[in-house]
Design an enzyme around this catalytic site. Sequence first.
Site, mmCIF file in Angstrom:
data_model
loop_
_atom_site.group_PDB
_atom_site.id
_atom_site.type_symbol
_atom_site.label_atom_id
_atom_site.label_comp_id
_atom_site.label_asym_id
_atom_site.label_seq_id
_atom_site.Cartn_x
_atom_site.Cartn_y
_atom_site.Cartn_z
ATOM 1 N N VAL A 434 -64.836 3.711 25.446
ATOM 2 C CA VAL A 434 -64.705 2.295 25.223
ATOM 3 C C VAL A 434 -65.397 1.733 24.109
ATOM 4 C CG1 VAL A 434 -63.495 0.044 25.924
ATOM 5 C CG2 VAL A 434 -63.892 1.919 27.370
ATOM 6 N N HIS A 435 -65.473 2.606 22.942
ATOM 7 C CA HIS A 435 -66.521 2.038 21.843
ATOM 8 C C HIS A 435 -65.608 2.081 20.583
ATOM 9 C CE1 HIS A 435 -70.093 3.790 24.179
ATOM 10 N NE2 HIS A 435 -69.832 2.555 24.742
ATOM 11 N N LEU A 436 -64.232 1.717 20.524
ATOM 12 C CA LEU A 436 -63.462 1.589 19.507
ATOM 13 C C LEU A 436 -63.882 0.923 18.343
ATOM 14 C CD1 LEU A 436 -59.538 1.367 19.807
ATOM 15 C CD2 LEU A 436 -60.660 0.698 17.863
#
Length: 489
Positions: A434-436
């Site tokens: 979840v590091h977009l």
Amino acid sequence: MVDVVVVGAGSAGCVLAGRLAERGDRSVCLVEAGPASTLPDVTSAASLAATAPDHPLNWAYSASLIRGRVVRVPRGRVVGGSSAINGAYFVRAVPQDFADWAVPGWGYADVEPYYSRTATDLDLGYGTGPLRVRRPAGRFLAPVTPAFLAACESLGHPAEPDKNAGGPPGWGLVPSNAAEGVRISTATAFLPAPWGAAVPPTSVPPGGSGPSTTHPRGLDVRVGVRALRVLFEGSRAVGVETTAGVVRADTVVLAAGAVGTPHLLLHSGIGPAAVLRTAGVPQRVELPVGQGWSDHPSVYLPFRWPGPPPDPDAVAGQAALNLDSGSDPAGDLEILLFARPFTPDGPVHLMCALQRPESRGDLTITSADPLAPPRLDYRYLRTEADRRRLRAAIRTAADVLRAAGLERDGPEGFVLGNDRRLDGWIQQVLTTSVHLCGSAALGRVVDPDLRVLGVDGLRVADTSVLPVAPRRGPAATAVMIGERAAALL
């Protein structure tokens, strides 16, 4: 009518709005779809409860990681954004990230002062910002953490004493935006009451600042209000249409996150013609919004810890081994120790992540309804290089567990030792860190001053502007972007 409207009270938006309001020279409206919350799910540094798909403080976007693998992606829907619900991992991007991006004015020397303004490192005594940064110690150091670090050292991996120093990759404790068991979100640190909560009492090194205690008259925070689209007069942004009416402003800043911001841009007619035509949205500007972004594919390697559990207030992500797979001296792999089980009586985990993937994703809209969620297609592990390096991370993590004398819960040895079998196991358990980043990137969608290309009065300030996901988790970099955006304004 206000001078500046900031859309999204998240990791960057709270910083930007708070800093602008502190100056007192302009009126600022901060619009947030979620509520302000002081629930334990938000305030407890140990809690990851709000990342669950059914939690009300979480957007929980549906996303396709690979063919046949659909997951829910958590994003904070609360004042403080993802900084209020994440694992409190607070690590800067490495200098090589900024060198790779080669964006004028965004070298590491350019951004380092803004990192320093956001946070005070209570362990090492540097920085002057209101965020508190600590590493696990004393009762907050989980009993399994020294065993993990000792195993990394025994395998010959170098130490990395400060993961925010910009040095070579190695093993070390993870800095956290937490103190005395309390998660310190950007709302806590940068917004006044009633939107921010009290920062726990801690010692502050000389030169460090305390929490924001001012109540700026020029700051209006509107919670439970969702932005729908940017409004224009000619080529100039003049405000935002929301579920509670129109907010007109001289300057509009989108800080809704790397999913929310491109979603708003697309519904405002800024994006690829084919995407907008399919959704039935009239095009205003042709830009590659939502195209070619990256994130960190990851896998959890479970193991059993026979010793005592961590303190109830200790952060889960305690230590990490960052390393070079053989093609990136700056460190393209990360093995992050989660010292707390995700479920009662379950195993603890090593999160094995590829920090410099070749794969790129797309975000699109399929309807003209701005309340309809976007479609996220990660397209993970499309190249053999990505698959090879993620295998290397998992096998290195298994070596660490063996060196620590810890029992791995899977995969079995005959799977771990065979590329094709291991790829099959990865497909079943693959997740995302979840590091977009990069869905409205510098040089492609915004200029170095964060202004959206082709229009006036509209800027972006969140991790969507980072050309690719940095080699470390982007939480600290998101906060830095908010600080830098305030200076640019």
